[in-house]
Motif scaffolding. Structure first.
Motif: not given
Lengths: 450, 335
Positions: B125, B210-211, B215, B240-241, B259-263
Motif C-alpha cells: 500500500i 491534521s492540517q 500523502k 497508522r495514518s 502487521p500493526l496497520s495496513p501500512y
C-alpha cells in the motif's frame, strides 16, 4: 440582512467536518450573493476561550447583525452566547438582538452539558432570544426535538450538509480509468465503503454480508474500503480501545475470509483525498455502509456517493435514513435492531439489499442519478434551502423554548459519569439511552403516517 | 523458528487480550508512572499482537510466563537496567523481543530467549522509495533530552532537511518532575533548533498535523541514540495514518512481519549479533564486565512499595551517562 458567520479559523480535526464547514460556507456565500445579503465571516482560534468569546461578542453587538450563524461543531458556542448576553445586559430587551442560528453536528448529545450552560444563561437573561437549531437530518431533528420543551410550534429544522458538486459528480472517463487500475472488468460489481473504519461503523458486518453475497449471488463482486482506521470504542459505555485495536479486529475478520483477500475481492485502498474519492465513487457500482455510530447525524460519504450517481445500501440509522427521502430509488435502507452493547444491522437484509441494487452500468443513468442527488444535496441546493429557511424564520422570530426534563437528566448523566454516561448496571446500554436513540433505529414515518 | 501461532489463533488472541488488561496482572505503581510520564507520548500504550511494554513495568519476572512472548519498548538505559536486575532468565519461559539495535546489550544467558524486531513499511500500500523522495513536507519529531548529542541529531536529520521544501518541528520537551531534575540550563536544547534548522522551519503541535497532507509528507522521529525508548507510539501513530519515514525500511517478501496497520508492521528475526554491533558488545561485556562489573553495582534498589513519585529512582546517573555514550556509538556505527 446583515449576517455574521462564525467559524473556527483552522479546519476541524474531524475529517468529515472539514468538508462540511467549508461547503456550508460556500452555500451561505451563494445564498447571500443571490439575495443581496451582507455577509461577514468572523473567525476565532481553535479554543474560543472566555476572552476570545468576549471579544467576539463585543464585535457582534457593535456590528448589529440581523443573523448570527454558528458554523462549526467545535468549539461550542456556550462561552460566546454567555459573553453576548452579558455584554448586552439590559440592552437585550427589545431591538438589536440578532437571530442566532446553530448548525448542529453529530456531537450534540455529547455537548449537552454545554447547551445546559446556554439554557442557564438564557434563563438569567429573562428575555426571549430568537434562537434556531438546524439539524442535518430528520432523525437528528427527532432526537433534538425530543429534548426541547413543548412550547407552541417550536421545532428544529432540517437542512442537509452540502456536497461540493464540482468535485462529486459522475464522470465516465474516471470510471473507466480507475476500474482499469483496480483490475475491475465491466461485469464485476464494485461495492464501495468510504469513511472511518471503526468499531461503530460495523465494518465486520459489511465484510460478512459481502462474503455471503459474493458466495451465493455474485461471484464477481469485489469490496473496496477506503478511509482512516480509528480506535474509537464505544465511548458512551466507557469502552475505550488502545491505539491499534481496530486493526486487530480487521485482521481477524479478514482471516475468516482469507480466500477473498487472496483473490483481491476485499481490498483496502488507504486514505484518499476528495478527488480520489470522487473517482472511486464513479468506478463503483454500489456504496454500502452499515454504520450505527451514535453521532451519525448525517453521513458525508453516502451524500457524496449519491451526488456521483452511486446507489447506496445503508443502515436505517440516524442521518442515513434521510437519504431515502432525497433519493428514494437510489437508496436501500437496512433495518437495525437495538443491541445491548451495539446496534446490529440485519445482515440478511443487507445481502438482499445488495442483490436488489444490482444493475448493469449505464452512464446516462448514473449521470441522471447523480443530478438527482445534487438536486437535494449540492452546495447550490443547500443555498436554496437556506433561502427558504431564512425567509420563513426571519419573519416568525421564534424564541427558544428551552430544554425539557429529559435533557436535564441527560446532562446529569454526563456530569456523574462523563466516561460512560449511558452504561447500565450490567454494562450494556441503559434504558435511557435506548429511549433517547429510539428515533435513530426506528424507521422514519412518512408524511402520510399519523 | 518464529511461528505464526505465537501471534495468531484463539490461544494467542486470548493471551493478547489478557495482556492488554494490565490492571488485572500488572497494576501501575509510582515507578511506572514516573517513567511512563517522562516518556509520554512515546510511551503511550497501544494494541499489538507483540504485547509491548517497558521492562521497568515488570514487577515479577515469572509473572510473564502467562504470555508466550512480550516485546520490550526499552531504550538503552532501561534495557541495561533490566539485565542488571535479571542477569539470567531464571524460570522465565516467555520469549522476549528486543529492538535489533539493542542486540549487543543482551547477555549470553538470554540470547536463546530473544527475538529481534524492527519497524518496517509494508510494500503493497505504500509508495515506492523513489516516490518518497518527492514529498515536500518533513515533520521532525524532536525529543529534547538533556544529554542528547547535538551532532547525532544533526547527522540524522540534516540530509532529509536539505531535500524538503517545508520543515516542521514537533518538539517534546521531556522533563521529569521533582527537584532532582530541575535544570534551568535548557537553552542548549533550544539552541539546537537554531543550529540545525534554518528559518524555513515551522514549530507545530500534534494538533496541527491534521492540517498537513500525509500523502505529501514524511516524518522522522529524531531519536538517534535510543537512550530511553526504541519503540514509540508516536511513530506508530504516524505510520497508522499512512505517513512514511525515510528512516524506516521496507519489508521484503521473505521477511516475517506482524502487521500493526495496513501500512506498517514489526519484522522479527532470530537473535543474531550483527558485525557492526560487535564493538559495542566488546565494550559492554569485556571492558565493563556487564552486568556484574563494578560500574553496575550502585544502581538504586527497586522498591515498588514506594508510593512517592519523587522518591522513586530506577537507574543511576552513571548508567544514564553510559547509555548516552553507547547510544552515540550505536548511531555512529550505522554510518
Amino acid at each position: 440582512m446583515k449576517i455574521a458567520l462564525i467559524k473556527k479559523r483552522d479546519s476541524s480535526f474531524w475529517r468529515s467536518c472539514q468538508s462540511i464547514t467549508e461547503n456550508l460556507l460556500k452555500s451561505y456565500e451563494r445564498f447571500c450573493a443571490e439575495n443581496k445579503h451582507q455577509l461577514e465571516i468572523l473567525s476565532f482560534k481553535s479554543g474560543a476561550n472566555t476572552l476570545e468569546s468576549f471579544d467576539l461578542a463585543k464585535k457582534v453587538s457593535r456590528e448589529q447583525f440581523d443573523l448570527v450563524v454558528w458554523l462549526d461543531h467545535y468549539p461550542h458556542p456556550a462561552p460566546f452566547i454567555k459573553a453576548f448576553l452579558n455584554e448586552n445586559g439590559e440592552n437585550s430587551k427589545g431591538s438589536g438582538i440578532p437571530h442566532f442560528v446553530f448548525h448542529l453536528f453529530g456531537d450534540f448529545v455529547l455537548q449537552a452539558p454545554l447547551w445546559l450552560e446556554v439554557q442557564c444563561a438564557l434563563d438569567q437573561n429573562k428575555e426571549n432570544i430568537p434562537f434556531s437549531f438546524i439539524c442535518a437530518s430528520e432523525k437528528q431533528k427527532l432526537l433534538v426535538d425530543s429534548l426541547l420543551k413543548d412550547k407552541g410550534n417550536y421545532q428544529s429544522d432540517v437542512i442537509p450538509f452540502p456536497v461540493d458538486e464540482n468535485i462529486f459528480n459522475f464522470k465516465e472517463e474516471a470510471r473507466l480509468r480507475l476500474r482499469k487500475e483496480l483490475e475491475l472488468s465491466e461485469g464485476e460489481t464494485a461495492i464501495i465503503y468510504t469513511g472511518r473504519l471503526s468499531h461503530q461503523k460495523n465494518i465486520v458486518d459489511i465484510i460478512y454480508g459481502f462474503s455471503q453475497y459474493q458466495k451465493s449471488f455474485n461471484p464477481k463482486a469485489k469490496l473496496f474500503f477506503s478511509g482512516p482506521m480509528d480506535d474509537l470504542g464505544v465511548p458512551y459505555l466507557g469502552k475505550e480501545a488502545l491505539d491499534g485495536t481496530f486493526f486487530f479486529h480487521w485482521e481477524e475478520a479478514l482471516a475468516e475470509h482469507e480466500n477473498l483477500v487472496k483473490e483481491k475481492r476485499i481490498r483496502y485502498l488507504g486514505n484518499l483525498n476528495h478527488q480520489e474519492l470522487s473517482e472511486l465513487y464513479c468506478a463503483g457500482d454500489v456504496f454500502a455502509s452499515l454504520s450505527c455510530h451514535n453521532d451519525e447525524d448525517y453521513g458525508m460519504s453516502p451524500a457524496e456517493a449519491l451526488c456521483c450517481g452511486l446507489p447506496c445500501v445503508l443502515s436505517d440509522w440516524g442521518g442515513y435514513s434521510s437519504f431515502k427521502t432525497y433519493c428514494p430509488d437510489e437508496v436501500k435502507l437496512i433495518p437495525v435492531g437495538p443491541g445491548e452493547t451495539r446496534h446490529e444491522p440485519n445482515r440478511t437484509a443487507f445481502v438482499k439489499g445488495l442483490v436488489a441494487t444490482e444493475n448493469s452500468h449505464k452512464s446516462e443513468a448514473r449521470i441522471s442519478h447523480g443530478l438527482k442527488g445534487q438536486e437535494a444535496l449540492s452546495i447550490e441546493a443547500v443555498s436554496k434551502k437556506l433561502y427558504s429557511f431564512y425567509e420563513s424564520h426571519h419573519k416568525k422570530n421564534v424564541s427558544f423554548p428551552g430544554f425539557n426534563e429529559g435533557f436535564f437528566k441527560l446532562c446529569a448523566l454526563f456530569e456523574n459519569n462523563p466516561k460512560a454516561p449511558f452504561r447500565s448496571p450490567t454494562g450494556g446500554f441503559s434504558l435511557y439511552y435506548k429511549e433517547l436513540y429510539r428515533c435513530y433505529w426506528s424507521p422514519l414515518k412518512s408524511k402520510g403516517d399519523s | 523458528m518464529i511461528k505464526n501461532s505465537l501471534f495468531y489463533g484463539q490461544m494467542a488472541n486470548e493471551e493478547t487480550n489478557l495482556f492488554n488488561r494490565r490492571a488485572n496482572w500488572n497494576v501501575e505503581d509510582a515507578l511506572d508512572e514516573k517513567y511512563l510520564e517522562f516518556l509520554a507520548p512515546h510511551s503511550r500504550s497501544y494494541f499489538s499482537r507483540m504485547r509491548p511494554l517497558f521492562s521497568f513495568e515488570i514487577k515479577n519476572l515469572n509473572g510473564l510466563n502467562s504470555f508466550s512472548h512480550v516485546l520490550f519498548r526499552d531504550g538503552l538505559v532501561f534495557l541495561l537496567r533490566f539485565f542488571i536486575r535479571y542477569p539470567t532468565p531464571s524460570g522465565l519461559k516467555t520469549k522476549v523481543m528486543i529492538q535489533k539495535d539493542m542486540a549487543f546489550v543482551v547477555p549470553q544467558a538470554w540470547r536463546d530467549h530473544c527475538y529481534l524486531y524492527d519497524t518496517v513499511l509494508l510494500s503493497d500500500i505504500n509508495k515506492n522509495d523513489d516516490e518518497l523522495k518527492n514529498e515536500t513536507n518533513l515533520v521532525v519529531v524532536l525529543n529534547l533530552h538533556e544529554n542528547q548529542e547535538q551532532e547525532c541529531l544533526k547527522s540524522l536529520v540534516a540530509p532529509e532537511v536539505e531535500k524538503r521544501q517545508n520543515i516542521y518541528l514537533l518538539p517534546y520537551f521531556n522533563q521529569m518532575r521533582g527537584e532532582d531534575y530541575l535544570n534551568y540550563d535548557r537553552a542548549e536544547n533550544l539552541m539546537s533548533l537554531k543550529e540545525l534548522f534554518s528559518e524555513k522551519v515551522t514549530v507545530i503541535n500534534a494538533s496541527d498535523l491534521s492540517q498537513l497532507d500525509g500523502k505529501d509528507s514524511v516524518f522522522i522521529n529524531a531519536n538517534p541514540q535510543q537512550v530511553f525508548q526504541s519503540d514509540s507510539n508516536v511513530v506508530h501513530s504516524f505510520l497508522r495514518s499512512g505517513w512514511k519515514s525515510p528512516l524506516i525500511p521496507r519489508a521484503k517478501d521473505s521477511d516475517f512481519v506482524v502487521p500493526l496497520s495496513p501500512y506498517h508492521g514489526m519484522r522479527l528475526t532470530q537473535y543474531e549479533l550483527g558485525t557492526k554491533l560487535k564493538d559495542l558488545e566488546t565494550r559492554l561485556f569485556k571492558e565493563l564486565n556487564f552486568p556484574k562489573g563494578e560500574l553496575f553495582k550502585s544502581e538504586p534498589v527497586v522498591n515498588r512499595d514506594l508510593e512517592d513519585y519523587f522518591k522513586v529512582f530506577y537507574y543511576s546517573d552513571d548508567l544514564l551517562e553510559l547509555a548516552f555514550q553507547l547510544g552515540k556509538r550505536l548511531f555512529e556505527s550505522k554510518g
